[in-house]
Design a protein around this motif. Structure first.
Motif, PDB file in Angstrom:
ATOM      1  N   GLU A  93       0.944  -1.373   0.147  1.00  0.00           N
ATOM      2  CA  GLU A  93       0.006   0.010   0.032  1.00  0.00           C
ATOM      3  C   GLU A  93       0.874   1.267  -0.026  1.00  0.00           C
ATOM      4  N   GLU A  94       1.900   1.162   0.639  1.00  0.00           N
ATOM      5  CA  GLU A  94       3.032   2.328   0.916  1.00  0.00           C
ATOM      6  C   GLU A  94       3.505   2.670  -0.723  1.00  0.00           C
ATOM      7  N   SER A  97       0.881   4.117  -2.759  1.00  0.00           N
ATOM      8  CA  SER A  97       0.601   5.462  -2.648  1.00  0.00           C
ATOM      9  C   SER A  97       1.571   6.329  -3.186  1.00  0.00           C
TER      10      SER A  97
END
Length: 816
Positions: free
Chosen positions: A639-640, A643
């Motif tokens: 997810e990082e 993003s």
């Protein structure tokens, strides 16, 4: 008395009885009568159409005609008269302009006609384009074919409308195309073929320049079409590390990481070329032969391998007559027509009948007549035998011949030849220009003198013997450090460009780096001894290439060594740690790989390199997928990464991160979210095979978790096809496991356990054992059902059958 041989434009006709050995076994003593009747048919046709019988050997005829139309008419009469009888002959026809000597015809056209005949089948008449253009009759177009003398493709035609199998040519092998046919060596070719028929490892030995490689290529070419799974050439001259011989073999034959499994059960002939500097790899060759009982190896080396079962075949220089023919042919190719007289014979004798020496001398006939060449050799050679005193005389003579050609170059060409020796393998012309200050005219001059060979695609190659000589001259010149450093810098620039552009054109850059891999290795080796920081930078730039092309062990070892040797920090270390961590994890060192990737992420953050940080996080996420119980950590880093890429506007990078997110959702049993995201990935990855592969796989996983095994099987098979397109053996094996579970869920426990065991055997051979918690749960759920359905004994028998499968057979079973 034989009639006078036609001269000028001549059409050659070769015949040969097809399946003569089988006929002999079937008819016994009656075969002699059949052969005599066949000879009457052939000779009657030759006489009717003014054909001259040049030679007869056994059941084969060689005839010459003044007119192409007569040769075609004779061939037609022979095949019609023999009809569907027991004796059927293959016929080849070609037209050219050969030399006529007291001994008969000399020239490439004779070889071409013979090879055309050898490509045909019994009852078939095959013609070259040259003959077709002269006769102008309606012929069946068979297309272009490479013939067994390894010359350039020949456009062939068939007389008549008969149906025959594909021609016996070289269109399904990686054997290289040579510019000229093999001259002489008929006895050696036959003896080596017999030795390979009786044994499994034959090594052609001899000094440099005796023609070991050319002879081996011819033997290999003659085996094409007789070996079920192919004949493959593995050139090893540019390889420095014996530990990479397995990798080179795998790359040459298109094997996945599981080389032993790929070879198991296959019938192959491997030509391992130039092994003399890699003798430490001899046990590797022995191990491959032990693991694959239907594989045979033909090797070339200046020294034998000294392993059990090896048959050594020492190669002597050419027969004097063949040496003269070779000189005449090569001189003719250089633009000078020369009679095979006593002067040429003396020249060849002076050169000890060594093929390379003869070719180098014949190239000089552009400028010098044979008499002048002989005079120069008589003066020069006694002064140019200053090689090692314990070297064989022929080797010293060859060295002198190379040196003689070198001394006839002007100073600029000598300097260039020495500089070109920095290249480890074939190289592009622009690299020679930028590294060695070459220009096209100078390179062409070296090509004309047979000191440099064009190999297609605007690439050039130094023969290994000449490269060795050039390296000595470069070392003596005082320029070695300068040009090795320039060479390493140029290939570092190539690696850096590939690294920066890999996302936009991964396949193209990967293929380019693979072509130049030998020189990239040489650059790394040079830097390892002279500039450890530069070695770290280059190794880091190549990490993605080693990962995608399957050089896993080599890449991990080079990166580990570079990281240990260099104290450099910054971008170079962060990039090397990223690549090294991914490779370490793929080769089984998950904990070590995790430490390296976590350090890489930290370093990228310190440097403020957000794109690189996202890539390292993605790599870490995939490693964590295989670290049981760390789904939460894996999801967080994916997810990082996603993003960061969203913020950077990197659509492709965001999609790759989403692939990882979807994997973790499935591991967490969040099937509805995973299915929705999988469909989104399918839409995003229309032009990306890897994304499509993962999306279909995840949809299959969701179906399997729900218990819809029919849908799961269909999707796993689609995903398997995509994985095969990628060439990723681990992903392919996981799809086979998926099909196994789907089969178990549909009441086919035997096939399920066989497929699962096939993957187990592959992973054993790779030295890996991947475990993901949710996947292990699925495997136990479905394969446990299969074991229970069969009972202990039958389940064990099914597993045993699966363990015996090659992985390719397991894939074929999975595809139905």
């Amino acid at each position: 008395m034989r009639a006078a041989l036609p001269a000028g434009t001549v059409t050659f006709l070769f015949t040969d009885v097809a399946g003569s050995t089988k006929l002999l076994h079937e008819h016994g003593d009656g075969y002699a009568d059949l052969l005599d009747a066949h000879r009457i048919v052939v000779r009657t046709a030759l006489a009717r159409y003014a054909g001259v019988e040049v030679d007869t050997q056994g059941d084969a005829f060689f005839a010459a005609f003044e007119r192409a139309s007569d040769a075609v008419a004779a061939a037609d009469e022979i095949t019609v008269t023999l009809g569907d009888g027991p004796v059927r002959v293959r016929i080849g026809i070609h037209t050219g302009e050969p030399l006529v000597t007291q001994e008969g015809y000399v020239g490439l056209d004779v070889h071409r006609a013979a090879r055309i005949a050898a490509a045909a089948h019994g009852g078939q008449v095959v013609l070259s384009r040259t003959t077709r253009d002269l006769v102008g009759s309606e012929l069946r177009d068979l297309g272009e074919h490479r013939l067994k003398d390894l010359v350039e493709a020949e456009h062939l035609f068939q007389l008549g409308a008969g149906e025959f199998p594909p021609l016996r040519t070289l269109d399904a092998t990686n054997l290289p195309v040579a510019a000229t046919p093999l001259i002489g060596r008929e006895r050696e070719v036959a003896e080596l073929a017999d030795l390979l028929g009786e044994g499994r490892l034959v090594t052609i030995t001899g000094t440099g320049g005796t023609g070991k490689t050319r002879l081996a290529l011819q033997v290999a070419a003659d085996l094409v079409g007789t070996v079920a799974d192919g004949v493959f050439w593995v050139p090893l001259g540019a390889l420095a590390d014996p530990g990479l011989v397995r990798t080179e073999i795998a790359q040459a034959i298109g094997a996945p990481d599981d080389l032993d499994g790929f070879l198991r059960g296959r019938e192959l002939v491997l030509l391992l070329d130039n092994l003399e500097h890699l003798l430490a790899a001899a046990p590797t060759v022995a191990d491959l032969l032990a693991a694959a009982p239907r594989v045979r190896v033909l090797a070339t080396s200046r020294a034998p391998l000294r392993v059990a079962g090896e048959v050594e075949y020492p190669l002597e220089p050419l027969d004097p007559t063949d040496a003269v023919t070779l000189f005449v042919e090569r001189a003719r190719a250089a633009g000078r027509t020369i009679e095979p007289d006593a002067t040429v014979g003396a020249l060849c004798t002076r050169l000890d009948s060594l093929p390379l020496a003869i070719e180098l001398a014949a190239a000089r006939t552009r400028l010098l007549a044979p008499e002048a060449l002989l005079a120069r050799l008589e003066r020069a050679l006694p002064l140019l035998t200053d090689g090692a005193r314990d070297a064989p005389e022929r080797q010293r003579t060859l060295r002198a011949t190379i040196e003689w050609s070198y001394d006839l170059l002007d100073e600029d060409s000598r300097r260039l030849l020495a500089r070109l020796a920095v290249f480890a393998g074939s190289f592009p012309i622009e690299a020679a220009e930028s590294i060695c200050d070459a220009n096209v005219g100078e390179l062409s001059a070296l090509v004309d003198l047979s000191l440099l060979k064009p190999i297609g695609g605007e690439r050039l190659l130094l023969l290994e013997t000449i490269r060795e000589y050039g390296r000595e001259r470069l070392a003596e010149s005082g320029e070695e450090e300068t040009f090795r450093t320039r060479h390493a810098a140029e290939f570092t620039r190539l690696a850096e460009a590939a690294y920066e552009q890999r996302a936009e054109a991964e396949a193209e850059w990967s293929a380019r780096l693979d072509r130049d891999h030998d020189d990239l290795r040489a650059a790394l080796d040079w830097y390892a001894n002279t500039n450890s920081d530069a070695a770290l930078a280059l190794a880091g730039a190549l990490g993605w290439f080693w990962f995608t092309r399957g050089y896993l062990a080599e890449g991990e070892a080079r990166l580990r060594a570079a990281l240990a040797a260099s104290t450099a920090n910054g971008r170079a270390r962060a990039r090397a740690l990223t690549a090294s961590g991914s490779l370490a994890a793929r080769t089984g060192s998950v904990d070590d790989g995790r430490r390296r990737l976590e350090e890489a992420v930290a370093r990228w953050r310190e440097l403020g390199e957000r794109q690189e940080s996202a890539a390292a996080l993605e790599a870490l996420g995939w490693l964590l997928v295989y670290d049981a119980g760390d789904d939460a950590a894996s999801l967080a880093v994916f997810e990082e990464s996603r993003s960061i890429r969203q913020e950077l506007g990197d659509f492709a990078g965001e999609t790759r991160a989403l692939v990882g997110v979807c994997q973790v959702l499935i591991a967490l049993d969040e099937v509805e979210r995973a299915e929705a995201l999988s469909h989104e990935l399918l839409d995003r990855g229309r032009d990306d095979v890897r994304t499509k592969h993962f999306a279909i796989h995840y949809l299959a996983d969701c179906a399997l978790i729900r218990g819809d095994c029919a849908e799961a099987e269909e999707r796993y098979r689609d995903s398997l096809r995509a994985a095969l397109e990628l060439g990723d053996v681990v992903e392919t094996s996981i799809e086979v496991q998926g099909v196994a579970m789907a089969r178990a869920g549909q009441g086919d426990p035997r096939r399920a356990l066989e497929l699962a065991a096939g993957v187990e055997a592959l992973w054993r051979s790779l030295g890996t054992d991947l475990h993901v918690a949710f996947w292990d749960r699925l495997l136990e759920r479905y394969l446990g059902q299969a074991r229970a359905a069969l009972g202990t004994d039958d389940a064990a028998a099914a597993r045993a059958r699966g363990l015996e499968l090659t992985f390719e057979d397991a894939v074929a079973l999975a595809l139905g």
